[in-house]
Scaffold this active site. Structure first.
Site, short mmCIF file in Angstrom:
data_model
loop_
_atom_site.label_atom_id
_atom_site.label_comp_id
_atom_site.label_asym_id
_atom_site.label_seq_id
_atom_site.Cartn_x
_atom_site.Cartn_y
_atom_site.Cartn_z
N TYR A 247 0.79 -1.23 0.00
CA TYR A 247 0.00 0.00 0.00
C TYR A 247 0.83 1.28 0.00
O TYR A 247 0.26 2.37 0.02
CB TYR A 247 -0.93 0.01 1.22
CG TYR A 247 -2.17 -0.83 1.01
CD1 TYR A 247 -2.12 -2.21 1.14
CD2 TYR A 247 -3.38 -0.25 0.67
CE1 TYR A 247 -3.25 -2.98 0.95
CE2 TYR A 247 -4.51 -1.01 0.49
CZ TYR A 247 -4.45 -2.37 0.63
OH TYR A 247 -5.57 -3.13 0.43
N LYS B 113 2.41 -15.38 3.83
CA LYS B 113 2.71 -16.28 2.71
C LYS B 113 4.24 -16.38 2.64
O LYS B 113 4.85 -16.19 1.59
CB LYS B 113 2.09 -15.71 1.42
CG LYS B 113 2.13 -16.63 0.23
CD LYS B 113 1.24 -17.86 0.35
CE LYS B 113 1.48 -18.80 -0.83
NZ LYS B 113 0.75 -20.08 -0.71
N ASP C 286 -3.49 -18.68 1.97
CA ASP C 286 -4.42 -19.52 1.19
C ASP C 286 -5.13 -20.51 2.12
O ASP C 286 -6.35 -20.68 2.08
CB ASP C 286 -3.70 -20.23 0.03
CG ASP C 286 -2.38 -20.88 0.43
OD1 ASP C 286 -1.90 -20.67 1.56
OD2 ASP C 286 -1.81 -21.61 -0.41
N ASP D 98 -6.52 -7.19 4.07
CA ASP D 98 -7.63 -6.58 3.32
C ASP D 98 -8.52 -7.67 2.75
O ASP D 98 -9.75 -7.64 2.88
CB ASP D 98 -7.06 -5.71 2.20
CG ASP D 98 -8.15 -5.14 1.31
OD1 ASP D 98 -9.13 -4.61 1.86
OD2 ASP D 98 -8.03 -5.26 0.07
N ASP E 215 -12.57 -9.31 4.00
CA ASP E 215 -13.80 -9.37 3.20
C ASP E 215 -14.42 -10.76 3.33
O ASP E 215 -15.64 -10.91 3.44
CB ASP E 215 -13.54 -9.05 1.72
CG ASP E 215 -13.71 -7.56 1.41
OD1 ASP E 215 -13.54 -6.73 2.34
OD2 ASP E 215 -14.01 -7.22 0.25
C1 IPM Z 1 -10.51 -1.35 2.98
C2 IPM Z 1 -10.58 -0.90 1.56
C3 IPM Z 1 -9.33 -0.10 1.22
C4 IPM Z 1 -8.12 -0.97 1.43
C5 IPM Z 1 -9.35 0.52 -0.20
C6 IPM Z 1 -10.57 1.40 -0.40
C7 IPM Z 1 -8.09 1.28 -0.50
O1 IPM Z 1 -10.73 -2.00 0.70
O2 IPM Z 1 -10.48 -0.49 3.87
O3 IPM Z 1 -10.53 -2.55 3.24
O4 IPM Z 1 -7.72 -1.73 0.55
O5 IPM Z 1 -7.55 -0.89 2.52
MN MN Z 2 -10.98 -3.89 1.75
#
Ligand code: IPM
Ligand code: MN
Length: 354
Positions: free
Chosen positions: A138, A190, A222, A246, A250
């Protein structure tokens, strides 16, 4: 009466609507618990950029930790703007600029019916992911050479400092020590394919030695994705580099019921920190009063916890749980049939029942 100054950046898409409800719920518990939230709305986001050419002025970034106790962010991202630009200029800029090195993401199943995994109960899906928040892929280090030619080369560096790993790992062990029901910290990386991540392996072993009572565990990213679906009950605290964190969160959001409930805190312990739902700006639902604000409300709950209003935070968490467990809200997506403001009302009603 204690008073906290909150900078509210509603941002893009559904961001302003969910922010409004989140702060309304936070104010409702604040009133009961005898403190005040003084909210200042800041206009930054894509509309502001398109109108003025300005993202987040340096002076404002510098003022955030001085003038505010916390920052609340709705959502950032707009299809009218080149992908990633506004995210980098606002979210990443605040994370990096204020050195918010921990991304704290609870994965908590409030109610069994929200879980897409068969037979999983709230006690099975209850973990905290500590995502390192200021390094890895990042930082923007890298670039494109000979762009647009047959010889084009693109490079993106993944960087890990000893300091960056150590403070994330230490924070994870501290969380495991503080939360009684947690007994294990799992490092997810990883390091077999990306040998630079050996710095995580070594740091984890060294820092972990200071926490003899806490079980140490390791999984490659993974396999961690696989285990999170197969045996989510195994995980307590996870510590993970930025990019994998990140992605993993999700997946985590899905097993707790989806983006409609997942919240996060960008922390620099002891300093002004930033709170946001994990979901994006969902531009197609903008200004329709359809977005579910529960994830933002859960982020406000993390904010109350972080500023030290623990009782109010627990109160708000219980209200969210009650709305979900008792199915006062039929679903946590934009098709619940409830308006964004009505969902705020449901939570406020639950707050007043307690
Ligand atoms: C998150 C989002 C951000 C990230 C994006 C919007 C840059 O996906 O906060 O998880 O990747 O950190
Ligand atoms: Mn995210």
């Amino acid at each position: 009466m204690a008073e906290y100054r909150i900078a509210a950046i509603g941002g893009d898409g559904i961001g302003p609507e969910v922010t409004r409800e989140a702060l309304r719920c936070a104010r409702a518990v604040a009133e009961i618990h005898g403190f005040d939230l003084r909210v200042e709305d800041l206009p930054y986001g894509s509309d502001h950029y398109l109108a003025t050419g300005e993202f987040l002025p340096d002076a404002v970034l510098e003022s955030l930790p001085k003038d505010f106790d916390a920052i609340f962010l709705g959502a950032i991202g707009d299809p009218r703007i080149e992908p990633g630009l506004v995210e980098r200029q606002i979210i990443a800029r605040i994370r990096f600029g204020l050195d918010l090195y921990i991304n704290y993401r609870p994965i908590l199943l409030y109610s069994e019916h929200l879980c897409p995994l068969k037979g999983r109960r709230p006690e099975d899906v209850d973990m905290i992911v500590i995502r390192e928040n200021t390094e890895d892929a990042y930082t923007g280090l890298g670039g494109i050479f000979k762009r647009g030619t047959a010889d084009e080369i693109a490079v993106a560096e993944m960087i890990y400092s000893r300091k960056g790993c150590e403070r994330a790992v230490r924070y994870a062990f501290e969380v495991a020590r503080k939360v009684e029901r947690f007994k294990r910290v799992t490092l997810v990386d990883k390091a077999n394919a990306i040998r630079a991540q050996d710095i995580w392996t070594r740091t984890f072993a060294e820092v972990g030695a200071e926490y003899p009572e806490i079980e140490k565990d390791h999984a490659y990213i993974d396999a961690a994705c696989m285990w999170m679906v197969k045996n989510p009950d195994f995980f307590d605290v996870i510590v993970v580099p930025n990019l994998f964190g990140d992605i993993l969160t999700d997946l985590g959001a899905m097993i707790q019921g989806g983006m409609g409930v997942a919240a996060s805190a960008n922390l620099h312990p002891g300093r002004t920190s930033m709170f946001e739902p994990i979901h994006g700006s969902a531009p197609k639902y903008r200004d329709q009063n359809r977005a579910n604000p529960l994830a933002a409300i859960a982020a406000a709950q993390l904010m109350l916890e972080h500023i030290g209003e623990t009782a109010a935070s627990t109160h708000l968490e219980q209200a969210i749980r009650r709305v979900l467990v008792e199915r006062r809200l039929p679903s946590v997506d934009a098709r619940s049939g409830f308006g964004t403001d009505q969902i705020g009302d449901l939570v406020i009603a639950a707050i007043h029942e307690q």
